[in-house]
Design a protein around this motif. Structure first.
Motif, PDB file in Angstrom:
ATOM      1  N   ALA A  12       0.827  -1.210   0.000  1.00 57.58           N
ATOM      2  CA  ALA A  12       0.000   0.000   0.000  1.00 57.58           C
ATOM      3  C   ALA A  12       0.857   1.254   0.000  1.00 57.58           C
ATOM      4  O   ALA A  12       2.041   1.229   0.357  1.00 57.58           O
ATOM      5  CB  ALA A  12      -0.925  -0.013   1.225  1.00 57.58           C
ATOM      6  N   TYR A  13       0.245   2.372  -0.394  1.00 59.85           N
ATOM      7  CA  TYR A  13       0.931   3.659  -0.443  1.00 59.85           C
ATOM      8  C   TYR A  13       0.797   4.383   0.895  1.00 59.85           C
ATOM      9  O   TYR A  13      -0.283   4.414   1.492  1.00 59.85           O
ATOM     10  CB  TYR A  13       0.367   4.515  -1.571  1.00 59.85           C
ATOM     11  CG  TYR A  13       0.709   3.983  -2.944  1.00 59.85           C
ATOM     12  CD1 TYR A  13       1.865   4.394  -3.590  1.00 59.85           C
ATOM     13  CD2 TYR A  13      -0.099   3.037  -3.563  1.00 59.85           C
ATOM     14  CE1 TYR A  13       2.203   3.897  -4.837  1.00 59.85           C
ATOM     15  CE2 TYR A  13       0.228   2.536  -4.806  1.00 59.85           C
ATOM     16  CZ  TYR A  13       1.380   2.961  -5.431  1.00 59.85           C
ATOM     17  OH  TYR A  13       1.707   2.450  -6.670  1.00 59.85           O
ATOM     18  N   LEU A  14       1.895   4.958   1.326  1.00 59.47           N
ATOM     19  CA  LEU A  14       1.915   5.643   2.609  1.00 59.47           C
ATOM     20  C   LEU A  14       1.169   6.973   2.565  1.00 59.47           C
ATOM     21  O   LEU A  14       0.563   7.396   3.549  1.00 59.47           O
ATOM     22  CB  LEU A  14       3.363   5.865   3.053  1.00 59.47           C
ATOM     23  CG  LEU A  14       3.602   6.360   4.471  1.00 59.47           C
ATOM     24  CD1 LEU A  14       2.972   5.409   5.489  1.00 59.47           C
ATOM     25  CD2 LEU A  14       5.092   6.499   4.738  1.00 59.47           C
ATOM     26  N   THR A  52       6.069  -3.744   7.124  1.00 60.16           N
ATOM     27  CA  THR A  52       7.426  -3.610   6.608  1.00 60.16           C
ATOM     28  C   THR A  52       7.534  -2.365   5.730  1.00 60.16           C
ATOM     29  O   THR A  52       6.739  -2.194   4.800  1.00 60.16           O
ATOM     30  CB  THR A  52       7.821  -4.846   5.775  1.00 60.16           C
ATOM     31  OG1 THR A  52       7.717  -6.015   6.586  1.00 60.16           O
ATOM     32  CG2 THR A  52       9.244  -4.728   5.269  1.00 60.16           C
ATOM     33  N   ASP A  53       8.484  -1.531   6.040  1.00 58.19           N
ATOM     34  CA  ASP A  53       8.744  -0.367   5.197  1.00 58.19           C
ATOM     35  C   ASP A  53       9.330  -0.835   3.868  1.00 58.19           C
ATOM     36  O   ASP A  53      10.321  -1.560   3.837  1.00 58.19           O
ATOM     37  CB  ASP A  53       9.713   0.579   5.920  1.00 58.19           C
ATOM     38  CG  ASP A  53      10.128   1.748   5.043  1.00 58.19           C
ATOM     39  OD1 ASP A  53       9.317   2.157   4.182  1.00 58.19           O
ATOM     40  OD2 ASP A  53      11.256   2.236   5.220  1.00 58.19           O
ATOM     41  N   HIS A  54       8.717  -0.404   2.768  1.00 58.28           N
ATOM     42  CA  HIS A  54       9.209  -0.777   1.437  1.00 58.28           C
ATOM     43  C   HIS A  54       9.844   0.414   0.721  1.00 58.28           C
ATOM     44  O   HIS A  54      10.565   0.240  -0.270  1.00 58.28           O
ATOM     45  CB  HIS A  54       8.058  -1.347   0.593  1.00 58.28           C
ATOM     46  CG  HIS A  54       8.482  -1.878  -0.734  1.00 58.28           C
ATOM     47  ND1 HIS A  54       9.514  -2.779  -0.881  1.00 58.28           N
ATOM     48  CD2 HIS A  54       8.028  -1.643  -2.000  1.00 58.28           C
ATOM     49  CE1 HIS A  54       9.659  -3.096  -2.153  1.00 58.28           C
ATOM     50  NE2 HIS A  54       8.775  -2.403  -2.864  1.00 58.28           N
ATOM     51  N   PHE A  74       4.452  -2.720   3.266  1.00 58.53           N
ATOM     52  CA  PHE A  74       3.771  -4.014   3.230  1.00 58.53           C
ATOM     53  C   PHE A  74       3.017  -4.200   4.549  1.00 58.53           C
ATOM     54  O   PHE A  74       3.510  -3.823   5.615  1.00 58.53           O
ATOM     55  CB  PHE A  74       4.780  -5.168   3.107  1.00 58.53           C
ATOM     56  CG  PHE A  74       5.522  -5.206   1.806  1.00 58.53           C
ATOM     57  CD1 PHE A  74       4.876  -5.554   0.623  1.00 58.53           C
ATOM     58  CD2 PHE A  74       6.877  -4.914   1.750  1.00 58.53           C
ATOM     59  CE1 PHE A  74       5.573  -5.609  -0.579  1.00 58.53           C
ATOM     60  CE2 PHE A  74       7.582  -4.965   0.561  1.00 58.53           C
ATOM     61  CZ  PHE A  74       6.922  -5.317  -0.600  1.00 58.53           C
ATOM     62  N   HIS A  75       1.846  -4.785   4.450  1.00 56.67           N
ATOM     63  CA  HIS A  75       1.126  -5.176   5.664  1.00 56.67           C
ATOM     64  C   HIS A  75       0.588  -6.580   5.466  1.00 56.67           C
ATOM     65  O   HIS A  75      -0.161  -6.851   4.516  1.00 56.67           O
ATOM     66  CB  HIS A  75      -0.032  -4.222   5.985  1.00 56.67           C
ATOM     67  CG  HIS A  75      -0.705  -4.543   7.280  1.00 56.67           C
ATOM     68  ND1 HIS A  75      -2.017  -4.218   7.553  1.00 56.67           N
ATOM     69  CD2 HIS A  75      -0.249  -5.180   8.397  1.00 56.67           C
ATOM     70  CE1 HIS A  75      -2.326  -4.623   8.767  1.00 56.67           C
ATOM     71  NE2 HIS A  75      -1.268  -5.214   9.301  1.00 56.67           N
ATOM     72  N   THR A  76       0.993  -7.477   6.333  1.00 54.92           N
ATOM     73  CA  THR A  76       0.567  -8.883   6.270  1.00 54.92           C
ATOM     74  C   THR A  76      -0.018  -9.300   7.610  1.00 54.92           C
ATOM     75  O   THR A  76       0.553  -8.993   8.666  1.00 54.92           O
ATOM     76  CB  THR A  76       1.746  -9.804   5.920  1.00 54.92           C
ATOM     77  OG1 THR A  76       2.264  -9.433   4.647  1.00 54.92           O
ATOM     78  CG2 THR A  76       1.313 -11.261   5.881  1.00 54.92           C
TER      79      THR A  76
END
Length: 292
Positions: free
Chosen positions: A160-162, A262-264, A175-177
């Protein structure tokens, strides 16, 4: 006439004056005596059997209660009502090649961009993640083993976009899981496995990239949490890629659920001031787990 002869004569006279019972009456009396004896014998046998059962049934019940069977038609006491056994915990598996449970979309923190929708991460039961999903979860050791994979019931994730996408500007991504495990203990074991892997595994190479993980200080979240850094070195250096980049990873457990943010970043670079920029995402991720 002698006295003996006189006695026999009197017996004959007496017999002539009395009516002897008929043969049918004699047979009836004999039959009644026979039936009475049979009934008495049957009752005696039944009493013996009942006494034996009184002694043996408790012993049989103690040794093998399921083997004690009463004859059909025999009156027995009402069965004892037994309390229902607690439900068995769910078990992990891959029915039809997929996870047994589906994580609801509401468990994920959606991005803020309307023009650029979230990108679903593809997770398959029993198979290693590929594509974007491969970078969404910590891969602390080079073998890529997913700690606690055998206890996973369901998994779902997004890229997703921050911040909203603007003309001429593409924001950082994350990322979000969310993963559901068979029990809180299995989810705890996943976090413990990550800690142990960081201590046991060091830097490893995949192509021109070197990966290294470390446990760092982070905000306490949920029932328990773990904060990691993923360091990526480009060796040899590649044009357009930073030679060294450090990405933050937050692992949060609430009950049997684990959320990983997680920061991408963007184009190989991490988000500047990621702790502050991603703080709202972490807060929402924790709240969404608590609401499941």
């Amino acid at each position: 006439m002698s006295e003996i002869e006189n006695a026999f004569a009197r017996v004959v006279v007496e017999a002539e004056h009395r009516a002897l019972p008929m043969a049918a009456q004699l047979r009836a009396r004999s039959d009644r005596r026979t039936r009475r004896r049979a009934v008495v014998g049957t009752l005696a046998v039944a009493a013996v059997l009942a006494a034996g059962a009184t002694v043996l049934l408790p012993q049989l019940g103690r040794e093998a209660p399921d083997q004690v069977a009463f004859p059909s038609g025999t009156a027995t006491s009402s069965p004892v009502t037994q309390t229902s056994a607690p439900p068995s915990p769910p078990t992990a598996g891959c029915p039809s090649g997929g996870f047994g449970k589906t994580i609801p979309a509401k468990a994920l923190v959606s991005g803020t961009s309307r023009d650029a929708p979230d990108i679903p991460l593809e997770y398959r039961c029993g198979e290693p993640a590929t594509g974007d999903a491969e970078h969404a979860l910590p891969k602390v050791c080079p073998d890529g083993a997913d700690a606690g994979a055998a206890s996973i019931l369901g998994r779902r994730g997004i890229l997703a976009y921050l911040k909203p996408v603007q003309e001429g500007y593409t924001p950082n991504t994350y990322f979000h899981t969310v993963t559901e495990y068979t029990a809180p203990g299995a989810a705890t074991a996943y976090l413990a496995g990550l800690r142990a892997a960081v201590a046991a595994c060091g830097e490893y190479r995949v192509g021109s990239l070197r990966y290294d993980y470390a446990v760092t200080d982070g905000p306490p979240l949920g029932d328990e949490s773990l904060t990691l850094t993923r360091t990526i070195k480009v060796d040899p250096p590649a044009e357009g890629m930073p030679e060294l980049a450090m990405f933050q990873i937050w692992v949060v457990r609430v009950g049997a659920y684990v959320s990983v943010v997680t920061d991408h970043g963007w184009e190989g670079s991490p988000t500047s001031n990621a702790e502050v920029e991603l703080d709202p995402v972490l807060a929402q991720a924790e709240a969404k787990l608590s609401a499941l």
